[in-house]
Design an enzyme around this catalytic site. Structure first.
Site, PDB file in Angstrom:
ATOM      1  N   HIS A 305      99.613  56.319 -27.684  1.00  0.00           N
ATOM      2  CA  HIS A 305      98.594  55.416 -28.202  1.00  0.00           C
ATOM      3  C   HIS A 305      98.986  53.987 -27.871  1.00  0.00           C
ATOM      4  O   HIS A 305     100.163  53.658 -27.870  1.00  0.00           O
ATOM      5  CB  HIS A 305      98.450  55.567 -29.730  1.00  0.00           C
ATOM      6  CG  HIS A 305      97.162  55.040 -30.249  1.00  0.00           C
ATOM      7  ND1 HIS A 305      96.981  53.723 -30.579  1.00  0.00           N
ATOM      8  CD2 HIS A 305      95.970  55.653 -30.454  1.00  0.00           C
ATOM      9  CE1 HIS A 305      95.737  53.553 -30.978  1.00  0.00           C
ATOM     10  NE2 HIS A 305      95.105  54.703 -30.915  1.00  0.00           N
ATOM     11  N   ASP A 362      93.642  62.845 -31.867  1.00  0.00           N
ATOM     12  CA  ASP A 362      92.917  63.835 -31.084  1.00  0.00           C
ATOM     13  C   ASP A 362      93.707  65.095 -30.788  1.00  0.00           C
ATOM     14  O   ASP A 362      93.151  66.054 -30.251  1.00  0.00           O
ATOM     15  CB  ASP A 362      92.462  63.207 -29.758  1.00  0.00           C
ATOM     16  CG  ASP A 362      91.380  62.183 -29.996  1.00  0.00           C
ATOM     17  OD1 ASP A 362      90.587  62.394 -30.924  1.00  0.00           O
ATOM     18  OD2 ASP A 362      91.339  61.180 -29.272  1.00  0.00           O
TER      19      ASP A 362
HETATM   20  N1  CMC Z   1     101.631  61.746 -21.336  1.00  0.00           N
HETATM   21  C1  CMC Z   1     102.627  61.335 -20.522  1.00  0.00           C
HETATM   22  N2  CMC Z   1     103.009  60.053 -20.371  1.00  0.00           N
HETATM   23  C2  CMC Z   1     102.344  59.121 -21.072  1.00  0.00           C
HETATM   24  C3  CMC Z   1     101.303  59.464 -21.949  1.00  0.00           C
HETATM   25  C4  CMC Z   1     100.943  60.819 -22.080  1.00  0.00           C
HETATM   26  N3  CMC Z   1      99.950  61.186 -22.884  1.00  0.00           N
HETATM   27  N4  CMC Z   1     100.809  58.336 -22.522  1.00  0.00           N
HETATM   28  C5  CMC Z   1     101.527  57.314 -22.022  1.00  0.00           C
HETATM   29  N5  CMC Z   1     102.459  57.790 -21.142  1.00  0.00           N
HETATM   30  C6  CMC Z   1     103.462  56.989 -20.426  1.00  0.00           C
HETATM   31  C7  CMC Z   1     102.826  56.264 -19.249  1.00  0.00           C
HETATM   32  O1  CMC Z   1     102.925  57.023 -18.063  1.00  0.00           O
HETATM   33  C8  CMC Z   1     103.647  55.005 -19.201  1.00  0.00           C
HETATM   34  O2  CMC Z   1     104.866  55.282 -18.559  1.00  0.00           O
HETATM   35  P1  CMC Z   1     105.583  54.125 -17.659  1.00  0.00           P
HETATM   36  O3  CMC Z   1     105.914  53.016 -18.616  1.00  0.00           O
HETATM   37  O4  CMC Z   1     106.784  54.813 -17.112  1.00  0.00           O
HETATM   38  O5  CMC Z   1     104.586  53.728 -16.628  1.00  0.00           O
HETATM   39  C9  CMC Z   1     103.976  54.707 -20.664  1.00  0.00           C
HETATM   40  O6  CMC Z   1     103.914  55.977 -21.332  1.00  0.00           O
HETATM   41  C10 CMC Z   1     102.996  53.752 -21.338  1.00  0.00           C
HETATM   42  O7  CMC Z   1     101.674  54.245 -21.111  1.00  0.00           O
HETATM   43  P2  CMC Z   1     100.414  53.324 -20.834  1.00  0.00           P
HETATM   44  O8  CMC Z   1      99.351  54.131 -20.167  1.00  0.00           O
HETATM   45  O9  CMC Z   1     100.866  52.076 -20.130  1.00  0.00           O
HETATM   46  O10 CMC Z   1     100.009  52.966 -22.315  1.00  0.00           O
HETATM   47  P3  CMC Z   1      98.597  52.484 -22.808  1.00  0.00           P
HETATM   48  O11 CMC Z   1      98.835  51.817 -24.101  1.00  0.00           O
HETATM   49  O12 CMC Z   1      97.908  51.687 -21.737  1.00  0.00           O
HETATM   50  O13 CMC Z   1      97.761  53.833 -22.980  1.00  0.00           O
HETATM   51  C11 CMC Z   1      96.812  55.786 -23.897  1.00  0.00           C
HETATM   52  C12 CMC Z   1      97.534  54.474 -24.196  1.00  0.00           C
HETATM   53  C13 CMC Z   1      96.256  56.367 -25.201  1.00  0.00           C
HETATM   54  C14 CMC Z   1      95.590  55.508 -22.982  1.00  0.00           C
HETATM   55  C15 CMC Z   1      97.804  56.767 -23.218  1.00  0.00           C
HETATM   56  O14 CMC Z   1      98.865  57.040 -24.081  1.00  0.00           O
HETATM   57  C16 CMC Z   1      97.113  58.070 -22.789  1.00  0.00           C
HETATM   58  O15 CMC Z   1      96.511  58.113 -21.710  1.00  0.00           O
HETATM   59  N6  CMC Z   1      97.179  59.141 -23.658  1.00  0.00           N
HETATM   60  C17 CMC Z   1      96.485  60.372 -23.379  1.00  0.00           C
HETATM   61  C18 CMC Z   1      95.015  60.207 -23.752  1.00  0.00           C
HETATM   62  C19 CMC Z   1      94.803  60.198 -25.246  1.00  0.00           C
HETATM   63  O16 CMC Z   1      95.327  61.026 -25.974  1.00  0.00           O
HETATM   64  N7  CMC Z   1      93.931  59.260 -25.709  1.00  0.00           N
HETATM   65  C20 CMC Z   1      93.523  59.198 -27.124  1.00  0.00           C
HETATM   66  C21 CMC Z   1      94.010  57.967 -27.812  1.00  0.00           C
HETATM   67  S1  CMC Z   1      93.789  58.078 -29.598  1.00  0.00           S
HETATM   68  C22 CMC Z   1      92.083  58.141 -29.827  1.00  0.00           C
HETATM   69  C23 CMC Z   1      91.404  56.860 -29.481  1.00  0.00           C
HETATM   70  O17 CMC Z   1      91.847  55.787 -29.939  1.00  0.00           O
HETATM   71  O18 CMC Z   1      90.389  56.916 -28.792  1.00  0.00           O
END
Ligand code: CMC
Length: 427
Positions: A305, A362
């Site tokens: 998240h 989720d």
């Molecule tokens: N599985 C594997 N690696 C992950 C995941 C994951 N679910 N989420 C983040 N990472 C890694 C990502 O690869 C990155 O690694 P690095 O620093 O080495 O590049 C690091 O963790 C930080 O991730 P980010 O994408 O830069 O973080 P963000 O804050 O931009 O993204 C997120 C947050 C929710 C989009 C992401 O965690 C994700 O895609 N999760 C899966 C989708 C998900 O479950 N979304 C629902 C969110 S809760 C409901 C809502 O609010 O809508």
């Protein structure tokens, strides 16, 4: 902390006030930055940017805290109802019994859709995604309820907010009915908000429908957990759309479009599809390896998240609710065991520990919704239904703010500098 921050660019130093909220990080007010320095700030993804003042929802992502108007989400999910939380978000205080009854009555008087609007559904393919239908039908509401689109009038704002909250279950249930080829079921205002939604979704005109109280309570709790979540992507979309003066129905349609993405509301559908694809606990290590592989686009859906760097408090309630629903419906689904073991393995894996990736709301919601009988394509539509109250509360808060301005970010331009146009024959 000091009450001002200074910024030095070359020899020139400028000062900016620091503002404090009631809790949470202070903000450096940089509204005069461009005028004073000629520079913009650069923050794609808004990781360090507060876009507004808000008194609705507070999140402490490091501690796993979520408060609505000061009340912890766990307590609201345990003891209140979605209607009560809706009142709280819209009005700022918990309602008295009379206030809640009156609010619930008002919402129930707006549950029907204009009959002409029901014709819209027939323009969609039967296999249309419910979110595609939701975007279209909610956007179309503005063509039907002209009498509540003057955003400068607080009464119009209140009525359109009530209409949106009331009609969303009818719109979502009709999208489902259309996809399975069954007749639409009209609202039954003798039922609760959530009971009525269940009847419109799973009832058929040929038979009486009994609302299962455990399912009703579980779904109501899921609605509470999704009601609002501060300045997330879809809420910011609603605010940005609303900042131009667009009518509330159009703004909420914009929010629905944003919510659909798999990184946001679409994650509940993606998480259950992923758990089903994993299928058995012995396959979990393979998928964990894939999630860690930088060359593989696969991510653990329902994990991670932007704000929570600790257990999402909503996921805790969800996990408990799965057990309640399974017990009440006497069902079991191997996917729940896969989810529990996947969570345990990921939480003990250095990659997920270092990056502070925990289950989010989720991760378990799809398991419950599937046990209740919703197809995966409806999951995000349910999220949209519940989040509508947060969207309208945030939209109202923004429009009521006398200092509100149109949202207009700037950019770091990286395209060509000025060059003369070359006529087509000379290229
Ligand atoms: N599985 C594997 N690696 C992950 C995941 C994951 N679910 N989420 C983040 N990472 C890694 C990502 O690869 C990155 O690694 P690095 O620093 O080495 O590049 C690091 O963790 C930080 O991730 P980010 O994408 O830069 O973080 P963000 O804050 O931009 O993204 C997120 C947050 C929710 C989009 C992401 O965690 C994700 O895609 N999760 C899966 C989708 C998900 O479950 N979304 C629902 C969110 S809760 C409901 C809502 O609010 O809508």
């Amino acid at each position: 902390m000091s009450d001002s921050a200074s910024l030095k660019i070359g020899d020139k130093e400028s000062g900016y006030p620091i503002r404090s909220g009631t809790i949470g990080p202070d903000v450096i007010d940089i509204r005069k930055l461009y005028a004073e320095t000629g520079c913009f700030t650069y923050d794609p993804g808004f990781t360090s940017t507060a876009s507004c003042d808000s008194a609705l929802t507070y999140i402490d992502g490091d501690e796993g805290v979520l408060l609505h108007r000061g009340y912890p989400i766990g307590e609201l999910a345990e003891d209140s109802s979605f209607m009560e939380v809706s009142y709280l978000l819209l009005n700022g205080e918990l309602p008295s019994k009379d206030e809640l009854d009156s609010f619930t009555y008002t919402i129930s008087r707006h549950t029907m859709l204009h009959e002409q609007l029901m014709q819209f559904y027939r323009g969609f393919r039967r296999d249309a995604h419910p979110m595609a239908i939701m975007c279209g039908v909610v956007g179309a509401l503005s063509a039907f309820y002209h009498d509540s689109t003057d955003i400068a009038d607080p009464d119009h704002r209140r009525i359109s907010s009530h209409r949106l909250i009331a009609k969303m279950p009818t719109i979502a249930a009709a999208a489902y009915k259309y996809s399975v080829g069954q007749p639409f079921v009209y609202p039954d205002n003798s039922l609760s908000y959530t009971g009525n939604f269940l009847k419109m979704t799973f009832g058929v005109p040929a038979e009486p429908y009994e609302v299962n109280p455990v399912v009703e309570r579980a779904l109501d709790r899921i609605f509470i957990l999704h009601a609002d979540h501060e300045q997330n992507a879809s809420t910011s979309t609603v605010r940005l759309a609303g900042s131009s003066g667009a009518n509330p129905f159009a703004c909420i349609a914009a929010g629905i479009a944003c919510l659909w993405g798999p990184a946001h509301g679409g994650a509940n559908e993606a998480a259950l599809n992923m758990l089903r694809e994993i299928g058995t606990p012995d396959k979990i290590p393979h998928y964990i390896e894939r999630a860690k592989d930088k060359n593989d686009p696969f991510r653990l859906m329902g994990f991670g998240h932007r704000v929570y760097k600790n257990y999402d408090p909503r996921a805790t309630v969800m996990q408990k609710t799965v057990r309640e629903v399974f017990d009440a419906l006497k069902v079991s689904d191997p996917v729940f065991e896969v989810a529990l073991q996947l969570e345990e393995m990921a939480l003990n894996d250095p990659y997920f520990i270092e990056k502070k990736l925990f289950p989010n709301v989720d991760f378990y919601s799809g398991v419950i919704l599937s046990a209740i009988g919703f197809p995966t394509t409806m999951f995000t539509a349910l999220f949209a239904l519940a989040r509508t109250v947060g969207w309208v509360a945030q939209w109202n808060e923004m429009i009521s703010d006398p200092g509100q301005k149109i949202g207009r970010p700037r950019q770091l331009y990286t395209g060509p500098t000025q060059r003369p146009y070359v006529k087509i024959g000379d290229r």
